[in-house]
Design an enzyme around this catalytic site. Sequence first.
Site, mmCIF file in Angstrom:
data_model
loop_
_atom_site.group_PDB
_atom_site.id
_atom_site.type_symbol
_atom_site.label_atom_id
_atom_site.label_comp_id
_atom_site.label_asym_id
_atom_site.label_seq_id
_atom_site.Cartn_x
_atom_site.Cartn_y
_atom_site.Cartn_z
ATOM 1 N N GLY A 1 27.365 54.726 -16.147
ATOM 2 C CA GLY A 1 27.099 56.110 -15.754
ATOM 3 C C GLY A 1 28.377 56.924 -15.776
ATOM 4 O O GLY A 1 29.467 56.388 -16.009
ATOM 5 N N ASP B 1 30.220 50.494 -8.983
ATOM 6 C CA ASP B 1 29.177 51.136 -9.780
ATOM 7 C C ASP B 1 28.741 52.434 -9.105
ATOM 8 O O ASP B 1 28.926 52.596 -7.894
ATOM 9 C CB ASP B 1 27.976 50.168 -9.891
ATOM 10 C CG ASP B 1 27.051 50.511 -11.047
ATOM 11 O OD1 ASP B 1 27.212 51.584 -11.663
ATOM 12 O OD2 ASP B 1 26.155 49.694 -11.335
ATOM 13 N N GLY B 2 28.162 53.312 -9.870
ATOM 14 C CA GLY B 2 27.616 54.554 -9.342
ATOM 15 C C GLY B 2 26.207 54.343 -8.804
ATOM 16 O O GLY B 2 25.702 53.213 -8.768
ATOM 17 N N GLY C 1 19.336 55.628 -13.362
ATOM 18 C CA GLY C 1 19.283 56.902 -14.079
ATOM 19 C C GLY C 1 19.875 56.785 -15.476
ATOM 20 O O GLY C 1 19.455 57.469 -16.408
ATOM 21 N N GLU D 1 22.811 45.958 -14.110
ATOM 22 C CA GLU D 1 23.567 46.378 -12.913
ATOM 23 C C GLU D 1 23.183 45.515 -11.717
ATOM 24 O O GLU D 1 24.042 45.110 -10.928
ATOM 25 C CB GLU D 1 23.292 47.857 -12.606
ATOM 26 C CG GLU D 1 23.943 48.794 -13.611
ATOM 27 C CD GLU D 1 23.547 50.246 -13.430
ATOM 28 O OE1 GLU D 1 24.334 51.119 -13.818
ATOM 29 O OE2 GLU D 1 22.444 50.522 -12.920
ATOM 30 N N LYS E 1 24.808 62.600 -3.775
ATOM 31 C CA LYS E 1 23.970 61.401 -3.910
ATOM 32 C C LYS E 1 23.510 60.841 -2.552
ATOM 33 O O LYS E 1 22.637 59.982 -2.511
ATOM 34 C CB LYS E 1 24.731 60.297 -4.665
ATOM 35 C CG LYS E 1 25.289 60.712 -6.023
ATOM 36 C CD LYS E 1 24.192 60.956 -7.014
ATOM 37 C CE LYS E 1 24.691 61.267 -8.411
ATOM 38 N NZ LYS E 1 25.312 60.182 -9.114
HETATM 39 C C1 5RP Z 1 22.919 53.733 -14.463
HETATM 40 C C2 5RP Z 1 23.073 54.025 -13.028
HETATM 41 C C3 5RP Z 1 24.147 54.984 -12.655
HETATM 42 O O1 5RP Z 1 25.055 54.352 -11.830
HETATM 43 C C4 5RP Z 1 23.509 56.153 -11.957
HETATM 44 O O2 5RP Z 1 22.538 56.730 -12.817
HETATM 45 C C5 5RP Z 1 24.542 57.211 -11.566
HETATM 46 O O3 5RP Z 1 25.063 57.789 -12.717
HETATM 47 P P1 5RP Z 1 26.094 58.988 -12.650
HETATM 48 O O4 5RP Z 1 27.364 58.428 -12.102
HETATM 49 O O5 5RP Z 1 26.204 59.454 -14.078
HETATM 50 O O6 5RP Z 1 25.501 60.052 -11.760
HETATM 51 O O7 5RP Z 1 22.405 53.511 -12.174
HETATM 52 O O8 5RP Z 1 21.816 52.905 -14.706
#
Ligand code: 5RP
Length: 230
Positions: A29, A83-84, A98, A105, A123
């Site tokens: 992400g 991770d995000g 997303g 993940e 978030k």
């Molecule tokens: C990907 C994810 C991402 O971590 C999540 O969508 C957040 O993305 P971003 O940092 O672009 O807002 O779960 O599968």
Amino acid sequence: MDARALKIEAARAALEHVTDGMRLGIGTGSTAEEFVRLLAEKVAAGMKIIGVPTSERTAALCRELGVQLSTLDETPELDLTIDGADEVDAQLTLVKGGGGALLREKIVAAASKKMIVIADQSKMVETLGKFPLPIEVNKFGLKATELAIAAVAEKLGLSGPLTLRMTNGAPFVTDGGHFIVDASFGRIPDPRALSNGLHAVPGVVEHGLFLGLAQAAVIAGADGIRTVRA
Ligand code: 5RP
């Protein structure tokens, strides 16, 4: 501060938890990509880590920036994953996927001693569910799987459209070769019950609710960084 600057600040703060020699799960992400860029600077300056990417997209960026990679088969136990997330609540239950990488993940996070989430303040939510829940499904029997998902939701008092994720006019296909159905159920008051229900549907490969996997979230807001702990 704009959204990108907040992502960079969260990534920078999380990088302080990365130490020489770590086996590191690397998320997917836009926020995770900021983390990879900062990590690559440390690597260029001499830090030694072994990264296990959670997607082909992350792997490509790591390779481009010179971050040494391994696979989860070669390195099945990880020290830390960063991770995000799409949504984070106060208990550190997450909605992820997303970016379509939720399966890898979750596998990588579960193989890690610790997971730290990096995100901007937008978030953080009181109750999960405003962001549609990504559900990774087998291509076979898509309609039957969607009906079964809707039945699980109905039993829990949830309803809302299930949308097959598309890209360039065709269904989006994950790194694992599956489809993603985005479920707009609205508020999810009992993520555990929904998780259990979805896991009981044979066509569901995995869903984007992450329960009990994250130990901390580094959240960047206009007033600075705060760390939420489980
Ligand atoms: C990907 C994810 C991402 O971590 C999540 O969508 C957040 O993305 P971003 O940092 O672009 O807002 O779960 O599968």
